[in-house]
Design an enzyme around this catalytic site. Structure first.
Site, PDB file in Angstrom:
ATOM      1  N   ARG A 536       1.559   5.447  -5.097  1.00 42.74           N
ATOM      2  CA  ARG A 536       1.692   6.697  -5.839  1.00 42.74           C
ATOM      3  C   ARG A 536       3.133   6.890  -6.308  1.00 42.74           C
ATOM      4  NH1 ARG A 536      -2.258  10.709  -5.816  1.00 42.74           N
ATOM      5  NH2 ARG A 536      -1.031  11.439  -7.555  1.00 42.74           N
ATOM      6  N   LYS A 647      -0.399  -4.754   3.436  1.00 41.29           N
ATOM      7  CA  LYS A 647      -1.249  -5.594   2.583  1.00 41.29           C
ATOM      8  C   LYS A 647      -0.421  -6.726   1.973  1.00 41.29           C
ATOM      9  CE  LYS A 647      -3.640  -1.326   1.380  1.00 41.29           C
ATOM     10  NZ  LYS A 647      -3.647  -0.257   0.350  1.00 41.29           N
TER      11      LYS A 647
HETATM   12  C1  LIG Z   1      -2.843   0.810   0.089  1.00 41.77           C
HETATM   13  C2  LIG Z   1      -2.968   1.674  -1.093  1.00 41.77           C
HETATM   14  C3  LIG Z   1      -2.119   2.773  -1.263  1.00 41.77           C
HETATM   15  C4  LIG Z   1      -1.022   3.112  -0.282  1.00 41.77           C
HETATM   16  O1  LIG Z   1       0.150   2.433  -0.655  1.00 41.77           O
HETATM   17  P1  LIG Z   1       1.576   2.782  -0.012  1.00 41.77           P
HETATM   18  O2  LIG Z   1       2.461   1.721  -0.531  1.00 41.77           O
HETATM   19  O3  LIG Z   1       1.401   2.691   1.470  1.00 41.77           O
HETATM   20  O4  LIG Z   1       1.944   4.131  -0.462  1.00 41.77           O
HETATM   21  C5  LIG Z   1      -2.264   3.548  -2.398  1.00 41.77           C
HETATM   22  N1  LIG Z   1      -3.191   3.265  -3.333  1.00 41.77           N
HETATM   23  C6  LIG Z   1      -4.018   2.201  -3.211  1.00 41.77           C
HETATM   24  C7  LIG Z   1      -5.006   1.930  -4.282  1.00 41.77           C
HETATM   25  C8  LIG Z   1      -3.938   1.384  -2.091  1.00 41.77           C
HETATM   26  O5  LIG Z   1      -4.784   0.346  -1.972  1.00 41.77           O
END
Ligand SMILES: *Cc1c(COP(=O)(O)O)cnc(C)c1O
Length: 802
Positions: A536, A647
């Site tokens: 975000r 991830k």
């Molecule tokens: C994992 C994920 C997030 C969270 O991302 P951060 O880097 O931890 O803020 C947000 N949007 C999607 C689509 C995700 O898969």
């Protein structure tokens, strides 16, 4: 239902005929997707019923995870994989000349969440079922999930998301289980024969909550749990109402997901959504409990209700209401059961994100619930008085109701038996700062549960090439016991293995490049470093630091003939909340820099900037496997955990990050040499916040890299952007740069330089990458969920697949 390929083909063709009334030859991909989806759902249904039967007969303790968001993404491949029929289906379709991949593309993401918080809920459901734990989700079936983002002239444009346009194959509507949720009206009380007070909510406006159930299949187990999403519909017999108006007002409740997870929008509708979720879910939980038990006296022994942040915190007064008003329990008994049933996860330390509701909205909308919250607060303050007699300030600070507002986090802490943060640092900050007074009062309630991600979606599904390499090397035990992935570390000095790792990364980069070529018409070089920041858009996440650094690199390439860098592609993906003016300016800035950089023949072979439109789960699945560098550069203390960081790690990207959130634990696992850490520490940030001493102007004046890029924001360097970036420049200079972007600029530039050098030594880089993959097992949500199950919910998997 189908045990081999031929049985599948037969069933599929029959289903296709029945659902779309066309011959195979006439059917479209969409027809085929829907037929396959329905077939798979039916395939699940026997086990689904069996699981529920088993839970009922064994009286197993049930966990209910209440969350205002579930960011599920697509479900077809995940379901096939978890059911263990992926190969049968893929091959069967192949025989028919159908590519499963094309059918997958038809599915629209279920995007019922903004970001990390909602995706966490989705990962948790997958882990619960995969670990054979009796855990179910409750949420809202928003008609429109998170908006669809288009970039027009560099600006974000929001389109309403339409995931239900063609219906959703995974859900089952259950109108016979609908529940009425009361709003407004007033409360009447009278004395019962035994002298205690009884309450009745009169003249309420009723909204019907209709459940839509989705099966949640565990990975190759026979456990099928349930995600129940509530849809708001008019009650069957509305009274005294303009029917059309009433219908519209009602349906509004599940119309939109609130497009922000960090700011409280302060809308009645949002509070309505929260109570709608809670009231329907609790009634449904109690109904199913009553099928096995005659009274609610032991409710907490058999039920755990977990609230994902404070949005569902009204579960506390709602459960009290049921126990007091419907069961006739004493306050003490009801309170004991409630506290022992409920547990709470905090997701943020940002003060502006802590929910507070004005009494003037809360009380009329939820009159009986308000009375109960009022009483909880009275008793809580009396208790505090016993402990801290005379310390008015402390009691005022801790009160649930104060200054005309209801403080949802305070209610959550007081009314639950467990309060957890989502990474070690975050939990420490909660204990020592944001919630210190609560921690002093309830030290035993506080605990840490570092977030995790499901490796089944974020590695096995999204990165099949890497998965195959891992399986071929160490077997597949790591799929059930993710920490076993550390066996890979034995390959650290195996050049052939590292070479394969490199080939796989390249292929994944080519896969993403192809998507970018199609989507943005932009050619990028798969042999350049893919440096990725996807999340975000928020000031504290500091996409601004990243893009200002890109601009600095551009300036260097233009002016400094001795400057050289390995070719890099900076990839951004981010949605900004529609009302978040500043975040939208940063999107525009990224796109302006991209236009400049990508079109300059002098630099474009070394530097590219890509803004990926409409970042969402299905796109994310293509991004993580293709990343070389993971940007996790939030201002220390501000990112509670992050899960994107995990991830990336699991897919072999190296983190460039601050010592914030779970980055700290990533560093501990991967080792200091396998991560690029820079910038202010949490202690330093907290010290600035306490004592001041930061002056962003000094950095502007003393660092000509900074003064140059900031000047470029406003001096016409970007064509047609007069006045466009004033707000950004002003936040950095006039408002003293709240997120320490300029303060961390030098450290960031240095670490980025170091990362570039490291990449140039491919052998070293591949080893680093392997170290990250091999130590990422800890960040599987299976580990996280086991910890919740053991420490908070007191549940155990009782079911062994035979
Ligand atoms: C994992 C994920 C997030 C969270 O991302 P951060 O880097 O931890 O803020 C947000 N949007 C999607 C689509 C995700 O898969």
């Amino acid at each position: 239902m189908f045990s081999d390929k031929d049985a599948f083909k037969e069933a599929f063709l029959k289903k296709l005929e029945m659902t779309c009334g066309k011959s195979f030859g006439e059917s479209t991909e969409k027809d085929r997707y829907f037929a396959l989806g329905q077939l798979v759902r039916e395939h699940i249904s026997t086990e689904w019923i069996n699981t529920n039967e088993r839970y009922r007969i064994d009286k197993e303790k049930q966990v209910y995870y209440l969350s205002i968001e579930f960011l599920l993404g697509r479900l077809l491949r995940q379901n096939l994989m978890n059911l263990g029929i992926e190969n049968i289906v893929e091959e069967g379709l192949h025989d028919l000349g159908i590519d499963l991949k094309n059918l997958e593309e038809i599915e629209v993401d279920a995007g019922l969440g903004n970001g990390g918080l909602g995706r966490l809920a989705a990962c948790f459901l997958d882990s619960l079922a995969s670990l054979n734990l009796a855990g179910h989700g409750f949420g809202i079936r928003y008609k429109h999930g998170l908006f669809e983002q288009k970039i027009v002239d560099g600006y974000q444009v929001e389109l309403p998301e339409q995931w239900l346009r063609n219906g959703h194959v995974w859900e089952v509507r259950k109108p016979d289980l609908a529940i009425e949720v009361p709003f407004w009206g007033h409360v009447e009380s009278w004395k019962k024969e035994n002298g205690s007070l009884a309450f009745r909510h009169l003249n309420a406006e009723l909204i019907t909550a209709v459940p839509y159930d989705m099966p949640v299949a565990g990975y190759q187990t026979d456990t099928i749990n349930t995600l129940r999403l509530w849809s708001a519909e008019p009650a069957p017999y509305p009274v005294n109402k303009d029917i059309l108006n009433y219908k519209r007002e009602t349906e509004q409740v599940s119309e939109f997901l609130y497009p922000d997870d960090t700011h409280d929008e302060g809308k009645i509708l949002r509070l309505k959504q929260q109570y709608f979720l809670v009231c329907a879910s609790l009634k449904s939980i109690v109904q199913s409990y009553r099928r096995q038990h005659s009274s609610l006296r032991e409710f907490h022994e058999y039920v755990s209700i977990h609230i994902n942040d404070t949005h569902p915190v009204l579960a506390i007064p709602e459960l009290m209401r049921i126990l007091l008003d419907e069961e006739g329990m004493s306050w003490e008994e009801a309170w004991n059961i409630t506290v022992n049933t409920i547990s709470y996860t905090n997701h943020t330390t940002l003060a502006e994100a802590l929910e507070k509701w004005p009494i003037r909205i809360f009380q009329p909308l939820l009159p009986r619930i308000y009375m109960i919250v009022y009483e909880i607060n009275e008793r809580f303050c009396q208790e505090l008085w016993q402990e801290y007699e005379g310390d008015w300030t402390r009691i005022e600070n801790m009160a649930i109701i104060a200054h005309g507002q209801v403080k949802m986090a305070h209610l959550a802490i007081c009314g639950s038996h467990s309060v957890n943060g989502v990474a070690a640092l975050h939990t420490e900050i909660l204990k020592l700062r944001e919630m210190n007074q609560f921690y002093q009062y309830y030290p035993d309630k506080f605990n840490n549960k570092t977030n995790g991600i499901t490796h089944r979606r974020w590695l096995i599904k999204s990165n099949p090439l890497l998965t195959k390499l891992i399986n071929d090397s160490i077997g597949n035990e790591w799929i059930r016991e993710p920490e076993e992935i550390q066996k890979l570390l034995a390959y650290e000095n195996n050049p052939a293995f590292l070479e394969q790792l490199s080939v796989i990364k390249k292929k994944n980069k080519e896969r993403l490049s192809e998507v970018i070529r199609k989507q943005a018409g932009l050619q990028i070089d798969p042999s350049s470093i893919f440096d990725v920041q996807v999340k975000r858009l928020h000031a504290y996440k500091r996409q601004l630091l990243n893009i200002l650094h890109v601009l600095y690199l551009y300036n260097q390439l233009k002016e400094n003939s001795s400057f050289s860098m390995p070719p890099r592609t900076f990839i951004f993906g981010a949605k900004a909340s529609p009302g978040y003016y500043y975040a939208k300016k940063i999107i525009k800035l990224i796109n302006s820099v991209a236009a400049k950089v990508n079109n300059d023949p002098q630099t474009r072979d070394q530097l590219k900037v890509v803004f990926l439109e409409n970042y969402r789960v299905s796109l994310a699945e293509l991004v993580f496997p293709a990343a070389d560098i993971s940007e996790q550069i939030s201002t220390a203390t501000k990112e509670a955990s992050g899960t994107g960081n995990m991830k990336f790690m699991m897919n072999g990207a190296i983190t460039v990050g601050t010592l914030d959130g779970a980055n700290i634990e990533i560093k501990e696992k991967a080792g200091d040499e396998n991560i690029f850490i820079f910038g202010l520490t949490a202690e330093e940030v907290l010290k600035y916040e306490r004592q001041g001493g930061y002056n962003s102007m000094e950095y502007y004046h003393h660092d000509n890299r900074i003064s140059k890029v900031l000047t470029q924001l406003t001096n016409g360097f970007f064509p047609d952007t007069a006045g466009e970036f004033e707000a950004i420049a002003s936040s950095l200079l006039m408002e003293n740069d709240q997120y320490y972007v300029l303060r961390d600029f030098d450290a960031y530039a240095k670490i980025q330089h170091k990362a570039g050098l490291a990449y140039s030594d491919q052998q070293r880089w591949l080893k680093m990458s392997l170290r990250n993959i091999g130590t990422s097992g800890f960040f599987s949500s299976d580990r996280t969920i086991r910890e919740y199950a053991d420490d908070i919910w007191g549940i155990r998997s009782s079911h062994i697949k035979v």
